[in-house]
Design a protein around this motif. Structure first.
Motif, PDB file in Angstrom:
ATOM      1  N   ASN A 144      -7.629   5.323  23.889  1.00  0.00           N
ATOM      2  CA  ASN A 144      -8.406   4.377  23.079  1.00  0.00           C
ATOM      3  C   ASN A 144      -7.982   2.923  23.244  1.00  0.00           C
ATOM      4  OD1 ASN A 144     -10.189   6.228  21.962  1.00  0.00           O
ATOM      5  ND2 ASN A 144      -8.881   6.662  20.198  1.00  0.00           N
ATOM      6  N   VAL A 145      -6.781   2.683  23.751  1.00  0.00           N
ATOM      7  CA  VAL A 145      -6.323   1.290  23.902  1.00  0.00           C
ATOM      8  C   VAL A 145      -6.438   0.784  25.340  1.00  0.00           C
ATOM      9  CG1 VAL A 145      -4.779   1.403  21.906  1.00  0.00           C
ATOM     10  CG2 VAL A 145      -3.876   1.965  24.180  1.00  0.00           C
ATOM     11  N   LEU A 146      -7.121   1.519  26.196  1.00  0.00           N
ATOM     12  CA  LEU A 146      -7.337   1.021  27.559  1.00  0.00           C
ATOM     13  C   LEU A 146      -8.075  -0.322  27.493  1.00  0.00           C
ATOM     14  CD1 LEU A 146      -8.325   4.334  29.377  1.00  0.00           C
ATOM     15  CD2 LEU A 146      -6.428   2.830  30.013  1.00  0.00           C
ATOM     16  N   PRO A 147      -7.646  -1.309  28.280  1.00  0.00           N
ATOM     17  CA  PRO A 147      -8.216  -2.667  28.197  1.00  0.00           C
ATOM     18  C   PRO A 147      -9.728  -2.737  28.361  1.00  0.00           C
ATOM     19  CG  PRO A 147      -6.205  -2.674  29.505  1.00  0.00           C
ATOM     20  CD  PRO A 147      -6.514  -1.237  29.229  1.00  0.00           C
ATOM     21  N   PHE A 148     -10.333  -1.818  29.114  1.00  0.00           N
ATOM     22  CA  PHE A 148     -11.779  -1.850  29.343  1.00  0.00           C
ATOM     23  C   PHE A 148     -12.545  -1.883  28.029  1.00  0.00           C
ATOM     24  CE2 PHE A 148     -15.860   0.363  29.716  1.00  0.00           C
ATOM     25  CZ  PHE A 148     -16.482  -0.384  30.708  1.00  0.00           C
TER      26      PHE A 148
ATOM     27  N   LYS B 203     -16.043  -7.452  26.731  1.00  0.00           N
ATOM     28  CA  LYS B 203     -17.406  -7.574  26.226  1.00  0.00           C
ATOM     29  C   LYS B 203     -18.413  -7.344  27.362  1.00  0.00           C
ATOM     30  CE  LYS B 203     -16.334 -10.705  22.399  1.00  0.00           C
ATOM     31  NZ  LYS B 203     -16.625 -12.010  21.771  1.00  0.00           N
ATOM     32  N   PRO B 204     -19.594  -6.807  27.045  1.00  0.00           N
ATOM     33  CA  PRO B 204     -20.625  -6.617  28.074  1.00  0.00           C
ATOM     34  C   PRO B 204     -21.058  -7.954  28.652  1.00  0.00           C
ATOM     35  CG  PRO B 204     -21.141  -5.424  26.049  1.00  0.00           C
ATOM     36  CD  PRO B 204     -20.005  -6.336  25.725  1.00  0.00           C
ATOM     37  N   PRO B 205     -21.577  -7.967  29.883  1.00  0.00           N
ATOM     38  CA  PRO B 205     -21.873  -6.802  30.718  1.00  0.00           C
ATOM     39  C   PRO B 205     -20.610  -6.211  31.356  1.00  0.00           C
ATOM     40  CG  PRO B 205     -22.459  -8.806  31.887  1.00  0.00           C
ATOM     41  CD  PRO B 205     -22.058  -9.224  30.505  1.00  0.00           C
ATOM     42  N   LYS B 206     -20.581  -4.905  31.465  1.00  0.00           N
ATOM     43  CA  LYS B 206     -19.444  -4.229  32.099  1.00  0.00           C
ATOM     44  C   LYS B 206     -19.891  -2.861  32.584  1.00  0.00           C
ATOM     45  CE  LYS B 206     -17.597  -2.508  27.669  1.00  0.00           C
ATOM     46  NZ  LYS B 206     -16.364  -2.378  26.853  1.00  0.00           N
ATOM     47  N   SER B 207     -19.244  -2.384  33.634  1.00  0.00           N
ATOM     48  CA  SER B 207     -19.581  -1.075  34.183  1.00  0.00           C
ATOM     49  C   SER B 207     -18.319  -0.399  34.686  1.00  0.00           C
ATOM     50  CB  SER B 207     -20.604  -1.210  35.318  1.00  0.00           C
ATOM     51  OG  SER B 207     -20.075  -1.982  36.377  1.00  0.00           O
ATOM     52  N   LEU B 208     -18.394   0.913  34.796  1.00  0.00           N
ATOM     53  CA  LEU B 208     -17.253   1.711  35.231  1.00  0.00           C
ATOM     54  C   LEU B 208     -17.561   2.391  36.561  1.00  0.00           C
ATOM     55  CD1 LEU B 208     -16.223   3.494  31.909  1.00  0.00           C
ATOM     56  CD2 LEU B 208     -14.867   1.826  33.173  1.00  0.00           C
ATOM     57  N   GLY B 209     -16.541   2.484  37.408  1.00  0.00           N
ATOM     58  CA  GLY B 209     -16.654   3.216  38.658  1.00  0.00           C
ATOM     59  C   GLY B 209     -15.543   4.245  38.747  1.00  0.00           C
ATOM     60  N   LYS B 210     -15.632   5.099  39.750  1.00  0.00           N
ATOM     61  CA  LYS B 210     -14.630   6.151  39.914  1.00  0.00           C
ATOM     62  C   LYS B 210     -13.245   5.561  40.172  1.00  0.00           C
ATOM     63  CE  LYS B 210     -14.180  10.757  41.839  1.00  0.00           C
ATOM     64  NZ  LYS B 210     -14.789  11.788  42.712  1.00  0.00           N
ATOM     65  N   GLU B 211     -13.231   4.369  40.787  1.00  0.00           N
ATOM     66  CA  GLU B 211     -11.942   3.726  41.070  1.00  0.00           C
ATOM     67  C   GLU B 211     -11.171   3.463  39.775  1.00  0.00           C
ATOM     68  OE1 GLU B 211     -15.024   2.382  44.140  1.00  0.00           O
ATOM     69  OE2 GLU B 211     -14.935   2.678  41.973  1.00  0.00           O
ATOM     70  N   TRP B 212     -11.878   3.034  38.736  1.00  0.00           N
ATOM     71  CA  TRP B 212     -11.237   2.775  37.435  1.00  0.00           C
ATOM     72  C   TRP B 212     -10.666   4.062  36.865  1.00  0.00           C
ATOM     73  CZ3 TRP B 212     -12.166   4.523  32.432  1.00  0.00           C
ATOM     74  CH2 TRP B 212     -11.514   3.821  31.398  1.00  0.00           C
ATOM     75  N   LEU B 213     -11.439   5.136  36.969  1.00  0.00           N
ATOM     76  CA  LEU B 213     -10.969   6.429  36.472  1.00  0.00           C
ATOM     77  C   LEU B 213      -9.681   6.853  37.169  1.00  0.00           C
ATOM     78  CD1 LEU B 213     -14.396   8.295  36.470  1.00  0.00           C
ATOM     79  CD2 LEU B 213     -13.116   7.611  34.463  1.00  0.00           C
ATOM     80  N   THR B 214      -9.679   6.719  38.486  1.00  0.00           N
ATOM     81  CA  THR B 214      -8.517   7.138  39.276  1.00  0.00           C
ATOM     82  C   THR B 214      -7.285   6.307  38.946  1.00  0.00           C
ATOM     83  OG1 THR B 214     -10.002   7.826  41.061  1.00  0.00           O
ATOM     84  CG2 THR B 214      -7.678   7.483  41.630  1.00  0.00           C
ATOM     85  N   LYS B 215      -7.489   5.023  38.702  1.00  0.00           N
ATOM     86  CA  LYS B 215      -6.354   4.124  38.482  1.00  0.00           C
ATOM     87  C   LYS B 215      -5.833   4.156  37.051  1.00  0.00           C
ATOM     88  CE  LYS B 215      -4.900  -0.647  39.394  1.00  0.00           C
ATOM     89  NZ  LYS B 215      -5.342  -1.970  39.934  1.00  0.00           N
ATOM     90  N   TYR B 216      -6.724   4.275  36.076  1.00  0.00           N
ATOM     91  CA  TYR B 216      -6.305   4.101  34.685  1.00  0.00           C
ATOM     92  C   TYR B 216      -6.464   5.343  33.799  1.00  0.00           C
ATOM     93  CZ  TYR B 216      -6.519  -0.844  35.941  1.00  0.00           C
ATOM     94  OH  TYR B 216      -6.333  -2.054  36.557  1.00  0.00           O
ATOM     95  N   PHE B 217      -7.584   6.036  33.917  1.00  0.00           N
ATOM     96  CA  PHE B 217      -7.909   7.098  32.956  1.00  0.00           C
ATOM     97  C   PHE B 217      -7.218   8.421  33.287  1.00  0.00           C
ATOM     98  CE2 PHE B 217     -10.494  10.005  30.481  1.00  0.00           C
ATOM     99  CZ  PHE B 217     -10.895   9.256  29.384  1.00  0.00           C
ATOM    100  N   ILE B 218      -7.404   8.877  34.525  1.00  0.00           N
ATOM    101  CA  ILE B 218      -6.866  10.184  34.918  1.00  0.00           C
ATOM    102  C   ILE B 218      -5.338  10.243  34.831  1.00  0.00           C
ATOM    103  CG2 ILE B 218      -6.670  11.817  36.854  1.00  0.00           C
ATOM    104  CD1 ILE B 218      -9.580  11.015  37.579  1.00  0.00           C
ATOM    105  N   PRO B 219      -4.612   9.167  35.213  1.00  0.00           N
ATOM    106  CA  PRO B 219      -3.147   9.234  35.081  1.00  0.00           C
ATOM    107  C   PRO B 219      -2.678   9.509  33.652  1.00  0.00           C
ATOM    108  CG  PRO B 219      -3.737   7.430  36.529  1.00  0.00           C
ATOM    109  CD  PRO B 219      -5.018   7.941  35.944  1.00  0.00           C
ATOM    110  N   ILE B 220      -3.397   9.015  32.653  1.00  0.00           N
ATOM    111  CA  ILE B 220      -3.008   9.296  31.266  1.00  0.00           C
ATOM    112  C   ILE B 220      -3.168  10.789  30.981  1.00  0.00           C
ATOM    113  CG2 ILE B 220      -3.619   8.933  28.838  1.00  0.00           C
ATOM    114  CD1 ILE B 220      -4.392   6.059  29.567  1.00  0.00           C
TER     115      ILE B 220
END
Length: 356
Positions: free
Chosen positions: A219-223, A227-244
């Motif tokens: 819940n505290v990930l910087p993304f 503020k919008p506009p913003k989008s997510l890609g698989k690269e973000w998942l690999t770098k930040y989300f999945i390691p947690i």
């Protein structure tokens, strides 16, 4: 009255399969209407799943070859669909399959070569919808909001629960939209560890135990503060989300439970920021709409009226909207909004390949 018969195609980040929808779009008295005449999802065989999942690691020439081959595969598949349903559309509108999406580097790539599709089908193809917006300084995503605005204006907001959850709604007279958080792309990957393609109705997640520490870190990930506009890609998942997720030695069911809670909380938080003079109603589509536990947890975080429509629209809304975006491109009209993507101006994105 103006009428367009189009086949729309969508392949999402969750790698479920290729969504194919034959749509009729009608412009009458300045208002757009739609009908989905026939639709199906072609589930990817293991080989195509593996190849598409491994595409980001390929060398340039191998990626180019894969894009051509995937385009031929799409063309043959859609040709079989068209023959089965006795359809000869005006054109095909194909999203392609995203391999790279890094708008900060002016990079976005969706494979599934449009020229190859056109060559197989003998019918024009509209594709590569995101590139122009990225070149104009935009996020190139999400693109669906233009369809939300013109086809589903009776709802306060439209939420898509695909590989990544995204939402669109009107704010101060402009359409805004953005990616919220990962959903099926992570839930499906975790379900794979349990020998399932996905967590049907959220049964595994419901059986798991919430891990408060993991939830707090997600819940505290910087993304989530951007503020919008913003989008997510698989690269973000690999770098930040999945390691947690990987850093916790807990059961897969507990991880599913925690990621589901995280998604519900982030989505509910966004609902709370929607300003509306009437009660907030949200149209929810995408595969996640069938996840009863996720929807239940979403409802616990909001007072908004969550509307889940008929199964066909849940499954094929994105394919329908890419058919519609193709129609707007065919008419040389705006199909991408700067208020959504942050580009320097609105644009009419998409390449057109004329088969003959």
């Amino acid at each position: 009255m103006e009428k367009y018969s189009v086949i729309g195609l969508m392949s999402g980040t969750s790698l479920d399969g290729l969504d194919i929808a034959h749509c009729v779009l009608i412009l009458e008295n300045g208002k757009w209407k739609y009908t989905i005449r026939s639709a199906q999802t072609l589930l990817y065989h293991h080989d195509w799943k593996q190849r598409l999942a491994g595409a980001p690691a390929l060398r340039g020439i191998d990626l180019s070859l894969l894009s051509k081959e995937y385009g031929r595969f799409i063309g043959k598949t859609v040709l079989a669909f068209a023959r089965k349903h006795h359809v000869r559309p005006l054109f095909i509108a194909s999203h392609g399959h995203t391999v790279f999406h890094q708008p900060d580097k002016k990079i976005t790539m969706q494979i599934g070569d449009g020229a190859s599709i056109a060559a197989e089908m003998g019918i024009p193809v509209v594709c590569d919808f995101r590139t122009l917006d990225v070149a104009l300084g935009g996020q190139g995503a999400p693109l669906v909001p233009m369809g939300d605005k013109l086809l589903f204006s009776e709802y306060t907001a439209c939420l898509n629960l695909g590989g990544i959850a995204n939402i669109s709604y009107e704010e101060e007279g402009e359409r805004i939209a953005f990616d919220i958080c990962p959903v099926n792309i992570i839930l499906n990957e975790l379900a794979n560890k349990l020998g399932k393609a996905y967590d049907s109705k959220g049964h595994f997640a419901r059986s798991g135990k919430l891990n408060e520490e993991m939830l707090a870190k997600l819940n505290v990930l910087p993304f989530y503060r951007v503020k919008p506009p913003k989008s997510l890609g698989k690269e973000w998942l690999t770098k930040y989300f999945i390691p947690i997720i990987d850093s916790f030695d807990i059961s897969t069911e507990d991880k599913l439970r925690t990621v589901t809670e995280h998604a519900a909380k982030q989505i509910g938080k966004v609902f709370g920021h929607i300003h509306s003079e009437t009660p907030v109603s949200v149209l929810v589509t995408g595969g996640g709409a069938f996840n009863d536990f996720l929807v239940e947890r979403m409802r616990s975080y909001t007072q908004a009226n969550i509307v889940i429509p008929e199964k066909e629209l849940v499954m094929f809304k994105e394919a329908l909207i890419f058919a519609f975006l193709g129609v707007l491109r065919w008419r040389n009209e705006v199909n991408t909004l700067r208020s959504v993507t942050g580009a320097s101006h609105d644009s009419s994105g998409g390449c057109i390949y004329l088969a003959k």
